[in-house]
Design a protein around this motif. Structure first.
Motif, PDB file in Angstrom:
ATOM      1  N   ILE B  58     -24.055  17.868  38.468  1.00  8.28           N
ATOM      2  CA  ILE B  58     -22.663  18.195  38.801  1.00  8.28           C
ATOM      3  C   ILE B  58     -22.323  19.607  38.328  1.00  8.28           C
ATOM      4  CG2 ILE B  58     -20.260  17.581  38.360  1.00  8.28           C
ATOM      5  CD1 ILE B  58     -21.234  14.643  38.246  1.00  8.28           C
ATOM      6  N   ALA B  59     -22.810  19.974  37.145  1.00  8.15           N
ATOM      7  CA  ALA B  59     -22.549  21.331  36.652  1.00  8.15           C
ATOM      8  C   ALA B  59     -23.196  22.360  37.582  1.00  8.15           C
ATOM      9  CB  ALA B  59     -23.076  21.499  35.230  1.00  8.15           C
ATOM     10  N   TYR B  60     -24.335  22.015  38.165  1.00  4.39           N
ATOM     11  CA  TYR B  60     -25.020  22.938  39.063  1.00  4.39           C
ATOM     12  C   TYR B  60     -24.203  23.158  40.334  1.00  4.39           C
ATOM     13  CZ  TYR B  60     -28.469  24.653  42.393  1.00  4.39           C
ATOM     14  OH  TYR B  60     -29.118  25.378  43.345  1.00  4.39           O
ATOM     15  N   PHE B  61     -23.653  22.058  40.886  1.00  6.71           N
ATOM     16  CA  PHE B  61     -22.934  22.182  42.156  1.00  6.71           C
ATOM     17  C   PHE B  61     -21.529  22.733  41.974  1.00  6.71           C
ATOM     18  CE2 PHE B  61     -26.076  18.978  43.662  1.00  6.71           C
ATOM     19  CZ  PHE B  61     -26.650  19.791  44.626  1.00  6.71           C
ATOM     20  N   THR B  62     -20.866  22.381  40.858  1.00  4.53           N
ATOM     21  CA  THR B  62     -19.475  22.813  40.697  1.00  4.53           C
ATOM     22  C   THR B  62     -19.349  24.058  39.828  1.00  4.53           C
ATOM     23  OG1 THR B  62     -19.183  21.470  38.728  1.00  4.53           O
ATOM     24  CG2 THR B  62     -18.660  20.420  40.829  1.00  4.53           C
ATOM     25  N   HIS B  63     -20.423  24.484  39.194  1.00  5.75           N
ATOM     26  CA  HIS B  63     -20.406  25.604  38.249  1.00  5.75           C
ATOM     27  C   HIS B  63     -19.407  25.387  37.135  1.00  5.75           C
ATOM     28  CE1 HIS B  63     -23.136  27.873  40.704  1.00  5.75           C
ATOM     29  NE2 HIS B  63     -22.408  27.584  41.747  1.00  5.75           N
ATOM     30  N   SER B  64     -19.184  24.145  36.765  1.00  4.23           N
ATOM     31  CA  SER B  64     -18.269  23.887  35.659  1.00  4.23           C
ATOM     32  C   SER B  64     -18.903  22.882  34.716  1.00  4.23           C
ATOM     33  CB  SER B  64     -16.938  23.341  36.190  1.00  4.23           C
ATOM     34  OG  SER B  64     -16.300  22.615  35.155  1.00  4.23           O
ATOM     35  N   PRO B  65     -19.181  23.300  33.488  1.00  5.71           N
ATOM     36  CA  PRO B  65     -19.744  22.338  32.539  1.00  5.71           C
ATOM     37  C   PRO B  65     -18.778  21.201  32.241  1.00  5.71           C
ATOM     38  CG  PRO B  65     -19.175  24.378  31.428  1.00  5.71           C
ATOM     39  CD  PRO B  65     -18.987  24.622  32.890  1.00  5.71           C
ATOM     40  N   TRP B  66     -17.470  21.491  32.345  1.00  2.45           N
ATOM     41  CA  TRP B  66     -16.479  20.445  32.030  1.00  2.45           C
ATOM     42  C   TRP B  66     -16.566  19.309  33.042  1.00  2.45           C
ATOM     43  CZ3 TRP B  66     -14.066  20.651  27.512  1.00  2.45           C
ATOM     44  CH2 TRP B  66     -14.046  21.894  26.856  1.00  2.45           C
ATOM     45  N   GLY B  68     -19.097  18.693  34.827  1.00  2.00           N
ATOM     46  CA  GLY B  68     -20.415  18.084  34.616  1.00  2.00           C
ATOM     47  C   GLY B  68     -20.360  17.027  33.533  1.00  2.00           C
ATOM     48  N   ALA B  69     -19.726  17.375  32.410  1.00  2.00           N
ATOM     49  CA  ALA B  69     -19.648  16.429  31.295  1.00  2.00           C
ATOM     50  C   ALA B  69     -18.844  15.197  31.686  1.00  2.00           C
ATOM     51  CB  ALA B  69     -19.012  17.111  30.083  1.00  2.00           C
ATOM     52  N   LEU B  70     -17.702  15.451  32.364  1.00  4.19           N
ATOM     53  CA  LEU B  70     -16.842  14.342  32.778  1.00  4.19           C
ATOM     54  C   LEU B  70     -17.601  13.424  33.739  1.00  4.19           C
ATOM     55  CD1 LEU B  70     -13.843  13.481  32.401  1.00  4.19           C
ATOM     56  CD2 LEU B  70     -13.429  14.522  34.634  1.00  4.19           C
ATOM     57  N   GLY B  71     -18.213  14.044  34.759  1.00  2.87           N
ATOM     58  CA  GLY B  71     -18.934  13.254  35.765  1.00  2.87           C
ATOM     59  C   GLY B  71     -20.095  12.503  35.149  1.00  2.87           C
ATOM     60  N   GLY B  72     -20.845  13.184  34.285  1.00  4.68           N
ATOM     61  CA  GLY B  72     -22.000  12.544  33.659  1.00  4.68           C
ATOM     62  C   GLY B  72     -21.579  11.337  32.843  1.00  4.68           C
ATOM     63  N   ALA B  73     -20.484  11.506  32.076  1.00  4.58           N
ATOM     64  CA  ALA B  73     -20.021  10.398  31.242  1.00  4.58           C
ATOM     65  C   ALA B  73     -19.553   9.238  32.108  1.00  4.58           C
ATOM     66  CB  ALA B  73     -18.892  10.877  30.331  1.00  4.58           C
ATOM     67  N   LEU B  74     -18.836   9.552  33.192  1.00  4.83           N
ATOM     68  CA  LEU B  74     -18.320   8.476  34.045  1.00  4.83           C
ATOM     69  C   LEU B  74     -19.455   7.738  34.747  1.00  4.83           C
ATOM     70  CD1 LEU B  74     -15.047   9.896  35.627  1.00  4.83           C
ATOM     71  CD2 LEU B  74     -15.335   8.073  33.945  1.00  4.83           C
ATOM     72  N   SER B 184     -16.306  -2.463  25.251  1.00  6.56           N
ATOM     73  CA  SER B 184     -17.162  -1.805  24.262  1.00  6.56           C
ATOM     74  C   SER B 184     -18.418  -1.250  24.917  1.00  6.56           C
ATOM     75  CB  SER B 184     -17.564  -2.793  23.165  1.00  6.56           C
ATOM     76  OG  SER B 184     -16.432  -3.358  22.593  1.00  6.56           O
ATOM     77  N   VAL B 185     -19.019  -2.033  25.814  1.00  8.26           N
ATOM     78  CA  VAL B 185     -20.228  -1.563  26.486  1.00  8.26           C
ATOM     79  C   VAL B 185     -19.900  -0.357  27.364  1.00  8.26           C
ATOM     80  CG1 VAL B 185     -21.979  -2.178  28.191  1.00  8.26           C
ATOM     81  CG2 VAL B 185     -21.411  -3.773  26.391  1.00  8.26           C
ATOM     82  N   TRP B 186     -18.719  -0.396  27.999  1.00 12.62           N
ATOM     83  CA  TRP B 186     -18.298   0.736  28.830  1.00 12.62           C
ATOM     84  C   TRP B 186     -18.164   1.993  27.966  1.00 12.62           C
ATOM     85  CZ3 TRP B 186     -13.499   3.482  29.174  1.00 12.62           C
ATOM     86  CH2 TRP B 186     -13.385   4.300  30.309  1.00 12.62           C
ATOM     87  N   LEU B 187     -17.529   1.846  26.798  1.00 13.98           N
ATOM     88  CA  LEU B 187     -17.408   2.976  25.878  1.00 13.98           C
ATOM     89  C   LEU B 187     -18.787   3.498  25.488  1.00 13.98           C
ATOM     90  CD1 LEU B 187     -14.629   2.120  23.270  1.00 13.98           C
ATOM     91  CD2 LEU B 187     -14.630   3.919  24.990  1.00 13.98           C
ATOM     92  N   SER B 188     -19.713   2.571  25.238  1.00 11.76           N
ATOM     93  CA  SER B 188     -21.041   3.019  24.822  1.00 11.76           C
ATOM     94  C   SER B 188     -21.702   3.793  25.957  1.00 11.76           C
ATOM     95  CB  SER B 188     -21.895   1.834  24.370  1.00 11.76           C
ATOM     96  OG  SER B 188     -22.492   1.202  25.461  1.00 11.76           O
ATOM     97  N   GLY B 189     -21.384   3.422  27.207  1.00 15.15           N
ATOM     98  CA  GLY B 189     -21.917   4.183  28.341  1.00 15.15           C
ATOM     99  C   GLY B 189     -21.370   5.592  28.374  1.00 15.15           C
ATOM    100  N   ILE B 190     -20.039   5.725  28.143  1.00 16.61           N
ATOM    101  CA  ILE B 190     -19.417   7.055  28.113  1.00 16.61           C
ATOM    102  C   ILE B 190     -20.092   7.916  27.055  1.00 16.61           C
ATOM    103  CG2 ILE B 190     -17.322   8.294  27.456  1.00 16.61           C
ATOM    104  CD1 ILE B 190     -16.163   6.962  29.588  1.00 16.61           C
ATOM    105  N   LEU B 191     -20.236   7.348  25.850  1.00 20.15           N
ATOM    106  CA  LEU B 191     -20.778   8.139  24.739  1.00 20.15           C
ATOM    107  C   LEU B 191     -22.248   8.476  24.973  1.00 20.15           C
ATOM    108  CD1 LEU B 191     -18.918   6.294  21.893  1.00 20.15           C
ATOM    109  CD2 LEU B 191     -18.725   8.718  22.428  1.00 20.15           C
ATOM    110  N   ALA B 192     -23.032   7.490  25.475  1.00 20.34           N
ATOM    111  CA  ALA B 192     -24.441   7.782  25.749  1.00 20.34           C
ATOM    112  C   ALA B 192     -24.547   8.841  26.838  1.00 20.34           C
ATOM    113  CB  ALA B 192     -25.182   6.516  26.157  1.00 20.34           C
ATOM    114  N   GLY B 193     -23.646   8.765  27.841  1.00 17.98           N
ATOM    115  CA  GLY B 193     -23.635   9.778  28.899  1.00 17.98           C
ATOM    116  C   GLY B 193     -23.363  11.161  28.328  1.00 17.98           C
TER     117      GLY B 193
END
Lengths: 345, 298
Positions: B58-66, B68-74, B184-193
């Motif tokens: 996502i960071a590659y296509f949008t040129h925005s690390p923010w 990228g981080a949001l998308g990756g976590a979601l 809780s598992v969803w939160l763990s996914g966000i954090l692991a992402g």
């Protein structure tokens, strides 16, 4: 009761169908025609004698790792470490084959087979010992031991027994008398002796676990550790024994790869046979016969998906991992199946 | 070595320890939520990998690390929800389903990379503007402080504790054990992402194949070492980070003889330390009582 019995048999079949269906839908989503993907899979796995031989070639290590996971599971342990154990076993066989090149005995292959077993058993022993004596969880330990096995075997391959004649990361060849015989199906297609060894080990595993006192104690430990302890079974010893046997059986992959096929240790030869063994064992309901059948299925999937690299535009052999994951998830979803069962009633 | 050299050396080591610990810290905090609520999360490894790939893509296509981080976590959190539904509602064995989810991540990512970038192994390199320089460090510090207090003081923290220790009590109090665990598992996914994100767009400049290299499992080990408590877990992560940093610093250094110590042997150091730590120093760590047990209402 009757429905339950039928469900035990048809549940894995349904799970396979469900896993394949969802996997093919993913292939569709990535831009492939699912019907032609399925045809490529079946053709690639069983299309010719050569393909069939390759399928059996991939089936063999999966029987070993599947049995390995099964033995540990029957003792209530998760052996996620078959990958490290098979590397250790394979390297032990290679070491014997290189160091004792002058040994002329007709028993040479037998010695190398024992070396495979012992190498794997040693790696299993570490995890079993740490679990039984130090109480540290075998799942994390076996995963760490996998990484350690990769590191150590890579180092030994590159620095201790390197093949000077090539750029490939591999060891020297083992001496010819250690090789196990190949059986020619046609001119080029071979299945080696290890396939029959795998079937034999499956029978032995069944006999050991269900027909001997020691096997009974091992399974009792897995069923209810407190009851086993109270009835005087040394559960620590059983846990160590289970991991040693599990490791040894996983180590026998060395027979299939080193003694039967390559004749040398190649870094990265295993396409995660160890992890696939978990799927094999689970789909086979942790019984040796089931393991043999599901190893055949996963061997076929592995061979079939290899052809995807060449014959399709958008997808690669990585699809086999997706299939395996989906099949495991379908098998293990107990609540889903009891929900279906309730509805049928 | 002179004093100055040793000083720079230690400074480097300290610096890289902090940087390398960050993915571990995110993942371990993720594992913390999941395990305290009673769900073993072997899938952390796969979730991190999903986060690493999705963030980099996502960071590659949008040129925005923010973004990228949001998308990756979601996206990682969607995978976590999928895992959660299987283990919580369908009562799938948590270790087996976790292994399966890791396989799914390891198989699916190359397939998607092939469609997006026409290579299976990696994502294209990111330029320096598309990456984070310091944000993950700030974020993890804020998160540690926040999670420490939130878990102690909030009602959700209490629910999660009960879901892991005595789910029936929570159920009797009229709170859905299923929902608390799933959240809780969803939160763990966000954090692991986010942990994966810090690997691919903070510590390096692209996603590469299997770049997590067991960090998800090490995060779990850190959690055990930290006795399932947030702050001790943070220190356990820093210890593992230190060993990893030491491992990188040691590469190419001559310890004995004429040859440098082979890289393959140095690389196994973190894994050896993990085993030693788990088997030697944990003592009588008590996991949450209901850890690994599926909850049924009857």
């Amino acid at each position: 009761m009757f429905i339950k019995k039928i469900l035990i048999i048809i549940q894995p079949v349904l799970a396979i169908c469900m896993g394949l269906f969802i996997g093919l839908m993913i292939a569709y989503g990535l831009g492939e025609n699912p019907w032609s993907v399925l045809k490529i899979l079946v053709n690639g796995a069983f299309g010719s004698t050569h393909d069939l031989a390759s399928t059996l070639f991939y089936t063999t290590p999966l029987i070993f790792t599947g049995l390995s996971v099964t033995i540990a599971f029957q003792c209530g342990l998760f052996n996620i470490g078959a990958e490290g154990q098979l590397l250790s076993g394979a390297f032990a066989a290679t070491t014997v084959g290189i160091l004792f090149a002058n040994l002329g005995s007709p028993l040479a292959p037998f010695i190398a087979i024992c070396a495979s077993f012992i190498g794997g058993a040693l790696w299993g022993f570490f995890a079993g010992y740490l679990k039984a004596k130090r109480g540290s969880h075998e799942v994390i330990n076996t995963i760490m031991l996998n990484f350690i096995a990769v590191g150590i075997t890579s180092w030994l391959t590159l620095y201790v027994f390197p093949n000077r004649g090539t750029q490939n990361p591999e060891t020297q060849e083992i001496a010819a008398q250690f090789r196990v015989p190949s059986l020619f199906l046609t001119e080029h297609a071979t299945v080696n002796f290890s396939f029959f060894l795998a079937l034999l080990v499956a029978v032995l595993t069944w006999f050991f676990l269900w027909k001997t006192v020691l096997g009974y104690k091992l399974r009792a430990t897995g069923q209810n550790i407190t009851a086993a302890r109270l009835s005087g079974i040394s559960v620590n010893q059983m846990q160590i024994l289970a991991m040693v046997l599990a490791g040894g059986v996983a180590g026998l992959v060395g027979v299939a790869e080193i003694l039967g096929q390559a004749g040398k240790f190649r870094i990265g030869f295993s396409p995660e046979y160890g992890f696939m063994g978990i799927a094999v064992s689970l789909l086979g309901r942790n019984k040796p016969l089931g393991v043999v059948l599901s190893a055949l299925l996963f061997g076929a999937l592995h061979k079939g998906t290899m052809n995807l690299d060449l014959e399709t535009e958008n997808i690669t052999r990585d699809l086999s991992l997706v299939f395996e994951a989906l099949i495991i998830l379908s098998v293990t979803a107990e609540g889903l199946w009891s929900y279906i069962l309730e509805r049928r009633k | 070595m002179t004093i100055e050299e040793i000083e720079t050396y230690c400074l480097q080591l300290f610096n890289s320890t902090l940087r390398i610990s960050i993915p571990l810290l995110f993942a371990a905090l993720g594992g913390f939520f999941s395990e305290r609520s009673g769900v073993i999360n072997i899938a952390l490894e796969g979730l991190m990998l999903v986060g690493a790939f999705a963030s980099a893509a996502i960071a590659y296509f949008t040129h925005s690390p923010w973004l990228g981080a949001l998308g990756g976590a979601l996206i990682a959190s969607f995978f976590a929800l999928f895992y959660g539904v299987f283990v919580i509602y369908f009562r799938a064995n948590q270790i087996v389903a976790g292994v399966a989810l890791n396989m799914l991540a390891f198989g699916l990512i190359p397939l998607i990379a092939k469609v997006l970038f026409d290579v299976t192994g990696s994502s294209p390199g990111l330029s320096i503007e598309d990456r984070f320089q310091i944000m993950p460090v700030v974020l993890i510090i804020l998160l540690i402080v926040f999670i420490h207090f939130w878990f102690q003081k909030s009602s959700f923290g209490l629910w999660a504790k009960f879901a892991g220790e005595h789910p029936m009590a929570l159920h009797s109090a009229g709170i859905s054990v299923f929902r608390v665990r799933l959240f809780s598992v969803w939160l763990s996914g966000i954090l692991a992402g986010l942990g994966g994100m810090s690997l691919s767009i903070f510590l390096s400049s692209a996603y590469s194949r299997n770049m997590t290299a067991g960090r998800g499992f090490m995060a779990l080990a850190a959690l055990v070492f930290g006795k399932w408590k947030p702050l001790p877990t943070v220190f356990a992560c820093l210890l593992f980070g230190f060993v990893d940093a030491l491992q990188i610093q040691l590469q190419g250094i001559v310890l004995w003889g004429a040859e440098p110590v082979p890289v393959q042997l140095i690389q196994i150091l973190p894994y050896v330390i993990t085993i030693l730590v788990l088997s030697g120093f944990v003592g009588n760590a008590r996991p949450p009582s209901a850890l690994g047990l599926p909850f049924t209402k009857s």
